[in-house]
Scaffold this active site. Structure first.
Site, PDB file in Angstrom:
ATOM      1  N   ASP A  70      -6.243  -3.739   0.447  1.00 16.94           N
ATOM      2  CA  ASP A  70      -7.359  -3.171   0.026  1.00 16.94           C
ATOM      3  C   ASP A  70      -5.979  -1.693  -0.213  1.00 16.94           C
ATOM      4  O   ASP A  70      -6.480  -0.916  -1.791  1.00 16.94           O
ATOM      5  CB  ASP A  70      -7.941  -1.734   0.580  1.00 16.94           C
ATOM      6  CG  ASP A  70      -8.118  -1.891   1.423  1.00 16.94           C
ATOM      7  OD1 ASP A  70      -6.870  -1.299   2.418  1.00 16.94           O
ATOM      8  OD2 ASP A  70      -8.859  -0.659   2.403  1.00 16.94           O
TER       9      ASP A  70
ATOM     10  N   ARG B 175       1.147  -0.870   0.112  1.00 18.80           N
ATOM     11  CA  ARG B 175       0.130   0.214  -0.477  1.00 18.80           C
ATOM     12  C   ARG B 175       0.967   1.389  -0.305  1.00 18.80           C
ATOM     13  O   ARG B 175       0.110   1.945   0.643  1.00 18.80           O
ATOM     14  CB  ARG B 175      -1.327  -0.021   1.456  1.00 18.80           C
ATOM     15  CG  ARG B 175      -0.245   0.058   2.806  1.00 18.80           C
ATOM     16  CD  ARG B 175      -1.409   0.342   3.432  1.00 18.80           C
ATOM     17  NE  ARG B 175      -0.587  -0.301   5.237  1.00 18.80           N
ATOM     18  CZ  ARG B 175      -0.957   0.591   6.706  1.00 18.80           C
ATOM     19  NH1 ARG B 175      -2.392   1.067   6.383  1.00 18.80           N
ATOM     20  NH2 ARG B 175      -0.730   0.059   7.041  1.00 18.80           N
TER      21      ARG B 175
ATOM     22  N   ASP C 209      11.296  -6.933   7.988  1.00 18.96           N
ATOM     23  CA  ASP C 209      10.662  -6.142   6.454  1.00 18.96           C
ATOM     24  C   ASP C 209      10.687  -4.327   6.937  1.00 18.96           C
ATOM     25  O   ASP C 209      10.380  -3.353   6.374  1.00 18.96           O
ATOM     26  CB  ASP C 209       9.779  -6.181   5.367  1.00 18.96           C
ATOM     27  CG  ASP C 209       8.347  -6.602   6.782  1.00 18.96           C
ATOM     28  OD1 ASP C 209       8.854  -7.778   7.470  1.00 18.96           O
ATOM     29  OD2 ASP C 209       7.178  -6.178   6.852  1.00 18.96           O
TER      30      ASP C 209
END
Ligand code: AMP
Ligand code: MG
Length: 477
Positions: free
Chosen positions: A116, A84, A244
């Site tokens: 999303d 995102r 990460d």
């Protein structure tokens, strides 16, 4: 201002071309004008809105989503990547250093895995406040240039207003970036990545060949060590120290489930998903070292003789713990205003930390009270807990040869008077949700710029309002 892309040289599998969504209804909600000027962008609000809402494209034109792997809570995930986020471009700042501009919450990418690609307003506001406060507290950190509302809604537990964050960072090279290239056995790309990371943060490295790899790893370890000591100093709990979310340059990134420790405990955890306490306050040094070890494993790809390389990397990991141990002792020495070190001081420190744990004392305020006790004012603002009375007598006895001035100089440098308290962050987020603005934010943010200044602050800024033992933070929201 010239923009460029520095990750595309690593190939389209590492820096995947990706366009952020265009948000026609976007509005500029929060802007860090100081950062805007300091880095030399000097965008006016129209430019800021245009570039960050995807309506105007920066001259480099090559926005990307970066690929990376990562150990999440100890489990290896081979492909995460920016699900995102869009890295718009890099530029050289006024200080001649390189910076990236990255959007977070700017739409789905090929790494979204069913997500999303969006960000709700609350986490965006949190990142804005926390990263600014951390910077002022003296902690190496990525920064937040602006928060935009997107004009779209985001579905989480219900519908929430959507937002995006524009992040400015010296780089976005994570331990997980190296893990990905190791997995792909792509030594050329890894060498280039290492060179980018060296140019970003470790320019002083002159060694060549394999020695360059060892020197790089050693610097990364030291940078992580410095970072964690700073987190411990101010009571920061990152909450999701996955590989990460670990930048090799030693800057804080990913303010998702972070929190400031209020009641002291080495086992303090606020993140709802960290049920095992893997990323508890006192675990952070071990985890940083563990993450460095994952980097070392990846860097083996650049080494001919594995046995020798393992030995050298292990040496750096030992140096990490040695540097940490020295820094850790120094941290408590300074927090207590001890101007020199006696063997028995360790006992004094341990006793204090045990009392703080048993009685659930507020971390910041306990040390602020010790600091204020060396001042003529502010003792009433930071009252010392009664349970420490006997300990304070020992401390006074131990420090009686020092002047208050000298102790104070030592203590105010490491004991903040003000931190971004969790519940106030939440309250401000609620205000944004309910009213679209927070009248109290600016005054607080201004005060948070000088967190080591002892002044008369509103009581609300200094205390947690309710039972913060139950305070919880959430990931990926
Ligand atoms: P984080 O915990 O924020 O570091 O995120 C872990 C991974 O999940 C990263 O690859 C993110 O890009 C991805 N991610 C988090 N939230 C979303 C979202 N709403 N949509 C798509 N990807 C996401
Ligand atoms: Mg992340």
């Amino acid at each position: 201002m010239m923009f460029y892309s520095r990750y595309t040289q690593l190939g389209a599998e590492f820096a995947v071309p990706a366009k952020p969504d265009t948000f026609e209804q976007a509005k500029l909600l929060l802007m860090n004008s100081e950062l805007n000027n300091d880095v030399g962008l000097a965008w006016d609000s129209e430019e800021t809105l245009g570039y960050l809402s995807g309506q105007h494209v920066l001259s480099s034109g090559k926005s990307v989503a970066l690929a990376y792997s990562g150990h999440q809570f100890g489990h290896f995930n081979p492909l995460l990547g920016d699900g995102r986020a869009h890295l718009l471009a890099s530029f050289t700042g006024r200080d001649d250093k390189a910076y990236d501009i990255q959007l977070k919450g700017s739409g789905a990418t090929s790494f979204s895995r069913g997500g999303d690609g969006l960000c709700a307003l609350g986490p965006a506001v949190r990142e804005f406040i926390m990263s600014q406060a951390m910077k002022s507290l003296g902690v190496p950190t990525t920064q937040c240039l602006a928060v935009l509302t997107t004009g779209q809604s985001v579905y989480r537990q219900g519908h929430l207003p959507g937002a995006l964050v524009a992040r400015i960072a010296h780089s976005h090279i994570r331990v997980g970036s190296f893990q990905l290239l190791a997995l792909r056995q792509d030594s050329d790309a890894m060498r280039q990545l290492m060179e980018l990371a060296i140019a970003d943060a470790f320019e002083e490295i002159v060694a060549q060949g394999e020695e360059r790899v060892f020197a790089f790893f050693d610097r990364v370890c030291q940078a992580q060590c410095v970072l964690i000591l700073k987190w411990l100093q101010v009571g920061f709990i990152h909450g999701v120290m996955n590989t990460d979310n670990t930048l090799v340059n030693g800057e804080t990134i990913d303010y998702g489930p972070c929190a400031m420790m209020e009641r002291f405990s080495f086992s303090r955890v606020y993140s709802s998903i960290d049920s095992q306490g893997r990323y508890a306050f006192g675990q952070q040094p071990n985890i940083a070292s563990w993450n460095c070890a994952r980097l070392a494993e990846s860097l083996l790809l650049l080494c001919e003789n594995e046995e020798h390389a393992v030995e050298r990397f292990s040496h750096s990991l030992v140096a990490f713990s040695e540097t940490f141990n020295v820094g850790y002792r120094e941290l408590w020495r300074k927090k207590l205003g001890l101007l020199d070190w006696h063997e028995e001081d360790q006992g004094l420190i341990n006793e204090l930390l045990e009392l703080m744990t048993t009685h659930q004392l507020d971390y910041t305020n306990t040390f602020a009270a010790l600091t204020a006790s060396k001042m003529e004012t502010f003792q009433t603002q930071y009252p010392q807990s009664d349970v420490l009375a006997a300990w304070v007598r020992k401390w006074s006895q131990r420090t009686k040869q020092y002047t208050s001035e000298a102790m104070l100089e030592c203590m105010v440098a490491v004991n903040p008077a003000l931190i971004p308290r969790n519940e106030l962050v939440e309250e401000i987020i609620q205000e944004f949700y309910e009213k679209g603005e927070s009248p109290q934010l600016n005054g607080w943010l201004t005060a948070l710029k000088t967190p080591y200044e002892y002044q008369h602050y509103p009581l609300k800024w200094l205390t947690s309002q309710s039972n913060t033992a139950h305070y919880q933070t959430f990931c990926g929201t």
